[in-house]
Design a protein around this motif. Structure first.
Motif, PDB file in Angstrom:
ATOM      1  N   THR A  95       2.781  46.885   8.868  1.00  0.00           N
ATOM      2  CA  THR A  95       2.204  45.972   9.843  1.00  0.00           C
ATOM      3  C   THR A  95       0.813  45.242   8.935  1.00  0.00           C
ATOM      4  O   THR A  95       0.654  45.530   7.996  1.00  0.00           O
ATOM      5  N   THR A 195      -5.571  35.926   8.490  1.00  0.00           N
ATOM      6  CA  THR A 195      -4.453  35.690   9.343  1.00  0.00           C
ATOM      7  C   THR A 195      -4.431  34.390  10.115  1.00  0.00           C
ATOM      8  O   THR A 195      -3.398  33.707  10.264  1.00  0.00           O
ATOM      9  N   SER A 215      -1.621  39.001   8.537  1.00  0.00           N
ATOM     10  CA  SER A 215      -0.793  39.839   9.645  1.00  0.00           C
ATOM     11  C   SER A 215       0.531  39.020   9.601  1.00  0.00           C
ATOM     12  O   SER A 215       0.718  37.831  10.328  1.00  0.00           O
ATOM     13  N   THR A 217       3.053  39.639  11.255  1.00  0.00           N
ATOM     14  CA  THR A 217       3.413  39.711  12.503  1.00  0.00           C
ATOM     15  C   THR A 217       3.091  38.341  13.362  1.00  0.00           C
ATOM     16  O   THR A 217       4.131  38.029  14.252  1.00  0.00           O
ATOM     17  N   LYS A 218       2.264  37.323  12.925  1.00  0.00           N
ATOM     18  CA  LYS A 218       1.833  36.324  13.631  1.00  0.00           C
ATOM     19  C   LYS A 218       2.636  35.188  12.955  1.00  0.00           C
ATOM     20  O   LYS A 218       3.866  35.021  13.291  1.00  0.00           O
ATOM     21  N   MET A 227       7.067  42.997  13.276  1.00  0.00           N
ATOM     22  CA  MET A 227       5.862  43.464  12.890  1.00  0.00           C
ATOM     23  C   MET A 227       5.782  43.410  11.345  1.00  0.00           C
ATOM     24  O   MET A 227       6.689  43.825  10.655  1.00  0.00           O
TER      25      MET A 227
HETATM   26  C1  LIG Z   1      -6.881  38.902  12.199  1.00  0.00           C
HETATM   27  C2  LIG Z   1      -5.810  39.875  12.344  1.00  0.00           C
HETATM   28  N1  LIG Z   1      -5.884  40.810  11.510  1.00  0.00           N
HETATM   29  C3  LIG Z   1      -4.889  41.927  11.574  1.00  0.00           C
HETATM   30  C4  LIG Z   1      -4.200  42.191  12.475  1.00  0.00           C
HETATM   31  C5  LIG Z   1      -3.487  43.246  12.641  1.00  0.00           C
HETATM   32  O1  LIG Z   1      -2.064  42.688  12.504  1.00  0.00           O
HETATM   33  P1  LIG Z   1      -0.827  43.667  12.980  1.00  0.00           P
HETATM   34  O2  LIG Z   1      -1.115  43.682  14.531  1.00  0.00           O
HETATM   35  O3  LIG Z   1       0.315  43.036  12.358  1.00  0.00           O
HETATM   36  O4  LIG Z   1      -1.050  45.131  12.631  1.00  0.00           O
HETATM   37  C6  LIG Z   1      -4.480  41.326  13.493  1.00  0.00           C
HETATM   38  C7  LIG Z   1      -3.708  41.472  15.107  1.00  0.00           C
HETATM   39  O5  LIG Z   1      -3.831  41.031  16.258  1.00  0.00           O
HETATM   40  C8  LIG Z   1      -5.328  40.048  13.769  1.00  0.00           C
HETATM   41  O6  LIG Z   1      -5.543  39.403  14.535  1.00  0.00           O
END
Ligand SMILES: Cc1ncc(COP(=O)(O)O)c(C=O)c1O
Length: 400
Positions: A95, A195, A215, A217-218, A227
């Motif tokens: 993640t 991110t 991340s 995930t985004k 993820m």
């Molecule tokens: C700026 C930022 N960093 C880290 C994360 C954490 O990522 P993950 O949801 O993949 O664990 C997020 C998730 O919203 C985020 O917005």
């Protein structure tokens, strides 16, 4: 999968590289297959030792003897991200938050201190402020717009400066050049959560940070169904992070690595469109006097100057700071949006909205948010921007 293929495309522009790299000519598939393995089988003990020797000599070369070190599927993704980041190496984790944890765990020990940007992602705040305190690691939060609060809090024990840019939900842009020069002068490690921009718009390692988190995930995966995290590093911290990754077991699985590699094929196309759509929506929102737009659009602000100085583009995430004693009208505005889903994890192809009420940001030291002020976060997706603007327009009728 031939690693020679990757090497050939390494020399091409990133946009071309993303489309052509990691083709699997052996299997005749455009995308490399998913290689799942806990046990890696060798022809002999001699073969095992040879592989281990190769891994020692070339630790980023993709030589494994155990599944926790990854497989060729994770290696391909890490190579692609290393090119995008222009870093020494990129580690991938299950993640994005796993990458945040790994960055800190690699460097910080009991008795050390950390300086952390006040508006960090709230789990990063909880980790540093509460959890690490139990391990005798002290965190001081600095004001993103007043770096004296950073410089004046440096002590002999300060090990790491942890930046997130822009600030989570409140979107402050910091003077990154100044932060790096303060860190270098005082010999302190630096990490940034990148991110929002991804290295497509800002390359932290090239700029001087020791570690950079995204991340995956985004925007990397881009389709809101996987993820993952990435942690880019320079040579100075590589061994520390590698050891910490093995000891924590924070390694991305091959199926998720495959999906993120697939998403990355269109990263540039999607981010270009997110930027164009967000710019159109920001042009519309910036005319409204009922709120302050939190996005690098209006040229007259400190945030805009700091963004312009360091970034080559902006992504699709923005905020509105609304002053209203009528909380129900804010709720009604947000709830009347029809094209925006309500959900936390942004960076997919679709538009999202969230009303961040005071309680969600109330633990910050420097957030200039009064009790009658509200933050609304919008993620501008890949829909037709005219439709998004029309939708926001109809919902705004409710804002009093
Ligand atoms: C700026 C930022 N960093 C880290 C994360 C954490 O990522 P993950 O949801 O993949 O664990 C997020 C998730 O919203 C985020 O917005």
């Amino acid at each position: 999968m031939s690693f020679k293929v990757i090497k050939f495309f390494m020399g091409k522009s990133f946009k071309t590289f993303l489309k052509h790299t990691a083709k699997d000519f052996h299997n005749q598939s455009v995308n490399p297959p998913v290689v799942r393995a806990s046990t890696i089988i060798f022809k002999s003990m001699k073969h095992i030792r040879k592989t281990q020797d190769k891994a020692k000599k070339n630790p980023t070369g993709g030589h494994y003897d155990y599944g926790r070190q990854g497989t060729s599927t994770t290696h391909i993704l890490e190579k692609i991200l290393t090119k995008l980041e222009e870093s020494y190496h990129v580690f991938t984790t299950p993640t994005g938050f796993g990458s945040v944890f790994l960055a800190i765990f690699s460097l910080v020990r009991p008795g050390d201190e950390m300086l952390v940007a006040d508006p960090v992602y709230s789990p990063t705040r909880s980790l540093t402020q509460d959890y690490l305190k139990e391990f005798e690691i002290k965190t001081i939060f600095y004001n993103p717009h007043d770096l004296k609060t950073l410089e004046n809090n440096i002590t002999k024990k300060t090990k790491l400066i942890f930046v997130e840019n822009p600030g989570s939900n409140s979107f402050e842009f910091q003077d990154l050049g100044k932060i790096i020069s303060i860190a270098k002068k005082n010999k302190i490690f630096t990490a940034i959560d990148n991110t929002w921009a991804t290295p497509y718009y800002f390359k932290p390692i090239k700029f001087g940070f020791d570690m950079s988190i995204v991340s995956a995930t985004k925007y990397y995966s881009g389709h809101s169904d996987v993820m993952g995290g990435s942690l880019a590093v320079n040579k100075k911290v590589f061994n520390k992070v590698r050891a910490a990754q093995m000891i924590t077991g924070l390694r991305l699985g091959p199926d998720d690595a495959y999906l993120i590699t697939r998403g990355l094929r269109t990263l540039d196309v999607r981010l270009d469109r997110h930027r164009e759509n967000a710019k159109r929506v920001a042009a519309f929102l910036s005319k409204n006097k009922k709120f302050k737009l939190l996005y690098p659009y209006k040229k007259d602000s400190y945030n805009f100057r700091m963004w312009k100085k360091y970034y080559s583009g902006a992504s699709g995430l923005m905020g509105l700071k609304i002053k209203s004693k009528n909380i129900n009208s804010v709720r009604k505005f947000v709830n009347s949006l029809k094209l925006f889903g309500y959900g936390y994890s942004w960076g997919g192809f679709e538009s999202l909205a969230l009303h961040q009420e005071f309680r969600e940001t109330g633990n910050r030291r420097y957030l200039y948010l009064a009790k009658d002020e509200h933050l609304v976060r919008l993620h501008i997706g890949l829909e037709d921007p005219n439709d998004l603007i029309a939708d926001i327009k109809q919902a705004l009728r409710h804002l009093k």
